[in-house]
Design a protein around this motif. Structure first.
Motif, PDB file in Angstrom:
ATOM      1  N   PRO A  71       2.746  30.709  53.821  1.00 21.77           N
ATOM      2  CA  PRO A  71       2.147  31.857  54.499  1.00 21.77           C
ATOM      3  C   PRO A  71       3.099  33.064  54.517  1.00 21.77           C
ATOM      4  O   PRO A  71       4.317  32.910  54.585  1.00 21.77           O
ATOM      5  CB  PRO A  71       1.887  31.357  55.914  1.00 21.77           C
ATOM      6  N   GLY A  72       2.524  34.253  54.496  1.00 17.77           N
ATOM      7  CA  GLY A  72       3.298  35.489  54.476  1.00 17.77           C
ATOM      8  C   GLY A  72       4.329  35.606  55.579  1.00 17.77           C
ATOM      9  O   GLY A  72       5.468  36.016  55.321  1.00 17.77           O
ATOM     10  N   PRO A  73       3.998  35.278  56.841  1.00 17.50           N
ATOM     11  CA  PRO A  73       5.008  35.392  57.901  1.00 17.50           C
ATOM     12  C   PRO A  73       6.235  34.496  57.672  1.00 17.50           C
ATOM     13  O   PRO A  73       7.356  34.901  57.973  1.00 17.50           O
ATOM     14  CB  PRO A  73       4.250  34.970  59.163  1.00 17.50           C
ATOM     15  N   VAL A  74       6.032  33.305  57.112  1.00 18.80           N
ATOM     16  CA  VAL A  74       7.169  32.417  56.821  1.00 18.80           C
ATOM     17  C   VAL A  74       7.996  33.012  55.685  1.00 18.80           C
ATOM     18  O   VAL A  74       9.230  33.042  55.740  1.00 18.80           O
ATOM     19  CB  VAL A  74       6.690  30.991  56.478  1.00 18.80           C
ATOM     20  N   LYS A  75       7.348  33.515  54.659  1.00 25.06           N
ATOM     21  CA  LYS A  75       8.049  34.169  53.536  1.00 25.06           C
ATOM     22  C   LYS A  75       8.833  35.377  54.039  1.00 25.06           C
ATOM     23  O   LYS A  75       9.992  35.582  53.660  1.00 25.06           O
ATOM     24  CB  LYS A  75       7.031  34.591  52.474  1.00 25.06           C
ATOM     25  N   ASN A  76       8.234  36.177  54.900  1.00 24.47           N
ATOM     26  CA  ASN A  76       8.911  37.342  55.452  1.00 24.47           C
ATOM     27  C   ASN A  76      10.154  36.925  56.234  1.00 24.47           C
ATOM     28  O   ASN A  76      11.214  37.542  56.112  1.00 24.47           O
ATOM     29  CB  ASN A  76       7.947  38.122  56.356  1.00 24.47           C
ATOM     30  N   LEU A  77      10.033  35.867  57.029  1.00 22.57           N
ATOM     31  CA  LEU A  77      11.174  35.379  57.792  1.00 22.57           C
ATOM     32  C   LEU A  77      12.296  34.926  56.860  1.00 22.57           C
ATOM     33  O   LEU A  77      13.460  35.273  57.056  1.00 22.57           O
ATOM     34  CB  LEU A  77      10.752  34.229  58.706  1.00 22.57           C
ATOM     35  N   LEU A  78      11.948  34.160  55.833  1.00 22.92           N
ATOM     36  CA  LEU A  78      12.965  33.690  54.888  1.00 22.92           C
ATOM     37  C   LEU A  78      13.607  34.860  54.144  1.00 22.92           C
ATOM     38  O   LEU A  78      14.815  34.861  53.905  1.00 22.92           O
ATOM     39  CB  LEU A  78      12.360  32.686  53.908  1.00 22.92           C
ATOM     40  N   ASP A  79      12.817  35.854  53.778  1.00 24.46           N
ATOM     41  CA  ASP A  79      13.377  37.053  53.146  1.00 24.46           C
ATOM     42  C   ASP A  79      14.387  37.725  54.066  1.00 24.46           C
ATOM     43  O   ASP A  79      15.485  38.106  53.642  1.00 24.46           O
ATOM     44  CB  ASP A  79      12.269  38.047  52.781  1.00 24.46           C
ATOM     45  N   SER A  80      14.024  37.877  55.326  1.00 22.83           N
ATOM     46  CA  SER A  80      14.912  38.535  56.287  1.00 22.83           C
ATOM     47  C   SER A  80      16.201  37.751  56.503  1.00 22.83           C
ATOM     48  O   SER A  80      17.282  38.326  56.604  1.00 22.83           O
ATOM     49  CB  SER A  80      14.201  38.720  57.634  1.00 22.83           C
ATOM     50  N   MET A  81      16.091  36.435  56.574  1.00 22.12           N
ATOM     51  CA  MET A  81      17.265  35.611  56.832  1.00 22.12           C
ATOM     52  C   MET A  81      18.158  35.450  55.597  1.00 22.12           C
ATOM     53  O   MET A  81      19.317  35.084  55.715  1.00 22.12           O
ATOM     54  CB  MET A  81      16.848  34.228  57.353  1.00 22.12           C
ATOM     55  N   SER A  82      17.617  35.719  54.426  1.00 23.47           N
ATOM     56  CA  SER A  82      18.415  35.576  53.209  1.00 23.47           C
ATOM     57  C   SER A  82      19.225  36.831  52.882  1.00 23.47           C
ATOM     58  O   SER A  82      20.007  36.840  51.947  1.00 23.47           O
ATOM     59  CB  SER A  82      17.513  35.233  52.023  1.00 23.47           C
ATOM     60  N   ARG A  83      19.064  37.873  53.678  1.00 17.86           N
ATOM     61  CA  ARG A  83      19.769  39.131  53.437  1.00 17.86           C
ATOM     62  C   ARG A  83      21.224  39.041  53.901  1.00 17.86           C
ATOM     63  O   ARG A  83      21.572  38.284  54.805  1.00 17.86           O
ATOM     64  CB  ARG A  83      19.066  40.276  54.169  1.00 17.86           C
TER      65      ARG A  83
END
Length: 105
Positions: A71-83
């Protein structure tokens, strides 16, 4: 152990886990959409989530799959945490560096 959210998949996992394991759930509903314009200064929700991740020994992601993707919210969270944690070095480590992360999809 840190779960991304409480739901059907995590309920199943709790039944399989040793009851002596301490489990926490991550509330990421207020995570802003990932975009470089708001990375620094770090938004409060991102800062809070990074603190929770830093305190966890294990991150176990339980997520449904929608149309062959997370789901998009999980992908967004992972994107944010991978920065990168360093505003001036985009190649520096993220909060997930050296963390044990497991996904059940």
């Amino acid at each position: 152990m840190l779960f991304l959210q409480e739901g059907f998949n995590s309920q199943l996992a709790k039944e399989a886990l040793n009851p002596e394991i301490e489990v926490a759930y991550l509330d990421y509903a207020d995570t802003p959409l990932m975009k470089q314009d708001i990375e620094f200064p770090t938004p409060d929700p991102i800062f809070r989530i990074r603190q929770e991740i830093a305190a966890a020994d294990l991150i176990w992601i339980f997520s449904p799959v929608y149309i062959h993707a997370i789901p998009g919210p999980v992908k967004n969270l992972l994107d944010s945490m991978s920065r990168s944690l360093d505003e001036y070095d985009s190649r520096s480590k993220s909060i997930l560096y050296d963390k044990l992360v497991r996904c059940v999809l």
